[in-house]
Design a protein around this motif. Sequence first.
Motif, PDB file in Angstrom:
ATOM      1  N   THR A 180     110.541  40.793 103.377  1.00 23.10           N
ATOM      2  CA  THR A 180     111.115  39.621 102.733  1.00 23.10           C
ATOM      3  C   THR A 180     110.340  38.401 103.202  1.00 23.10           C
ATOM      4  O   THR A 180     110.249  38.132 104.402  1.00 23.10           O
ATOM      5  CB  THR A 180     112.601  39.463 103.083  1.00 23.10           C
ATOM      6  N   VAL A 181     109.760  37.673 102.263  1.00 25.42           N
ATOM      7  CA  VAL A 181     108.901  36.539 102.588  1.00 25.42           C
ATOM      8  C   VAL A 181     109.789  35.342 102.943  1.00 25.42           C
ATOM      9  O   VAL A 181     110.647  34.947 102.136  1.00 25.42           O
ATOM     10  CB  VAL A 181     107.977  36.193 101.413  1.00 25.42           C
ATOM     11  N   GLU A 185     113.509  32.298  98.917  1.00 27.32           N
ATOM     12  CA  GLU A 185     114.670  32.880  98.238  1.00 27.32           C
ATOM     13  C   GLU A 185     114.998  32.214  96.912  1.00 27.32           C
ATOM     14  O   GLU A 185     115.692  32.788  96.075  1.00 27.32           O
ATOM     15  CB  GLU A 185     115.908  32.850  99.144  1.00 27.32           C
ATOM     16  N   ALA A 186     114.493  31.010  96.676  1.00 24.70           N
ATOM     17  CA  ALA A 186     114.805  30.309  95.425  1.00 24.70           C
ATOM     18  C   ALA A 186     113.798  30.599  94.311  1.00 24.70           C
ATOM     19  O   ALA A 186     114.006  30.172  93.175  1.00 24.70           O
ATOM     20  CB  ALA A 186     114.849  28.805  95.667  1.00 24.70           C
ATOM     21  N   PHE A 292     107.364  43.403  93.536  1.00 26.15           N
ATOM     22  CA  PHE A 292     107.952  42.170  94.049  1.00 26.15           C
ATOM     23  C   PHE A 292     109.220  41.857  93.271  1.00 26.15           C
ATOM     24  O   PHE A 292     109.372  42.227  92.102  1.00 26.15           O
ATOM     25  CB  PHE A 292     106.971  41.008  93.905  1.00 26.15           C
ATOM     26  N   GLY A 293     110.143  41.146  93.923  1.00 24.06           N
ATOM     27  CA  GLY A 293     111.380  40.800  93.242  1.00 24.06           C
ATOM     28  C   GLY A 293     112.164  39.768  94.018  1.00 24.06           C
ATOM     29  O   GLY A 293     111.611  39.061  94.878  1.00 24.06           O
ATOM     30  N   PRO A 294     113.470  39.665  93.715  1.00 27.43           N
ATOM     31  CA  PRO A 294     114.303  38.632  94.334  1.00 27.43           C
ATOM     32  C   PRO A 294     114.178  38.667  95.845  1.00 27.43           C
ATOM     33  O   PRO A 294     114.110  39.709  96.465  1.00 27.43           O
ATOM     34  CB  PRO A 294     115.714  39.004  93.868  1.00 27.43           C
ATOM     35  N   GLY A 295     114.122  37.487  96.414  1.00 25.68           N
ATOM     36  CA  GLY A 295     114.011  37.439  97.876  1.00 25.68           C
ATOM     37  C   GLY A 295     113.300  36.203  98.405  1.00 25.68           C
ATOM     38  O   GLY A 295     113.894  35.491  99.183  1.00 25.68           O
ATOM     39  N   LEU A 296     112.050  35.947  98.023  1.00 25.07           N
ATOM     40  CA  LEU A 296     111.061  36.799  97.391  1.00 25.07           C
ATOM     41  C   LEU A 296     110.735  37.937  98.347  1.00 25.07           C
ATOM     42  O   LEU A 296     110.444  37.697  99.517  1.00 25.07           O
ATOM     43  CB  LEU A 296     109.802  35.975  97.062  1.00 25.07           C
ATOM     44  N   ALA A 297     110.793  39.166  97.867  1.00 29.20           N
ATOM     45  CA  ALA A 297     110.563  40.313  98.725  1.00 29.20           C
ATOM     46  C   ALA A 297     109.538  41.240  98.084  1.00 29.20           C
ATOM     47  O   ALA A 297     109.370  41.259  96.866  1.00 29.20           O
ATOM     48  CB  ALA A 297     111.869  41.057  98.976  1.00 29.20           C
ATOM     49  N   ALA A 298     108.871  41.997  98.942  1.00 32.89           N
ATOM     50  CA  ALA A 298     107.925  43.020  98.507  1.00 32.89           C
ATOM     51  C   ALA A 298     108.401  44.370  99.016  1.00 32.89           C
ATOM     52  O   ALA A 298     108.885  44.480 100.149  1.00 32.89           O
ATOM     53  CB  ALA A 298     106.529  42.722  99.035  1.00 32.89           C
TER      54      ALA A 298
END
Length: 308
Positions: A180-181, A185-186, A292-298
């Motif tokens: 999770t980067v 998150e936005a 990649f997706g919500p989070g921003l997470a990988a």
Amino acid sequence: MAQRSGIEHRWSVLDGGNGSPTTQGGFYGGSWPTTAQRMAIYADAAPILATRAVAALADKVAIDGITHLVVASCTGFIAPGIDQKLVTMLGLDPTVERLMVGYMGCYAAIVALRSARHIVRSEPDARVLVVCVELSSLHLQDDARVEPLLAMLQFGDGAAAALVSAGPGGIALGQPFAMTVPDTEALIRWDLGDHGFAMHLSGEVPGAIAQALAGTITLPIPANSVDLWAVHAGGRSILDAVARALDLAPDALDHSRAVLRAFGNMSSATLMFVLARILGGDARGQGMALAFGPGLAAEGLTFHRADT
């Protein structure tokens, strides 16, 4: 925006009567549908599309003796869930163990495959059916701002299925990884409202992904040792950002670009489509799946396709 998107076609479960759900009498042809109306279609259409994906899988590999079912979907909520509906519709043993991966977005295919891998490693006789199904076209919004329009432009509907077991053949799923980067998150967000799920996809996402791949995200193996890339086709700019950040060859993401061109972004199902293209080709070697997706997470995992 449409011409530059790299998308030539997207698919939808909606029947507009005259070729588009936005025509008079179509789903979006009058007043904007409520979330309840959208979920009613999801409840009917999602299980049907999922069973078609399983039928396509059954044309390629025997799917008897299923012991576990893992389903990923973020574009709808029903209870009993799609997993329970599929047990009945597919005629699976009612004792099959089920796992529903919900609302994790575009990287949920990695989570589903990773979970299946964990199951098989702990129970070598397990045969895990993995299904991803997304009806993104149910969530168009009445919004004329550029960023929401760009987000809506990317998405289409799709479903995919895979069998994960300890048997030979196909591709071997390897080391999973996740990150999770911080402070992002936005950038990618789904907001549940009275008129569907509103996708927020910031124009800063490609840059944030490139920056993360250059510093925050540590891949389990060096990028230059990867022969086969299965990157989630989230959009043309996202694929371009990954290619630049990892200094990939011009053709390294051809499978991902082909899926994007033919289907658009189908959220969790998209990566499965990319892996299916790899399985349908002749290339062998070390692979890397990345989404990649919500989070921003990988989320990602390594894989290997051998000569036999």
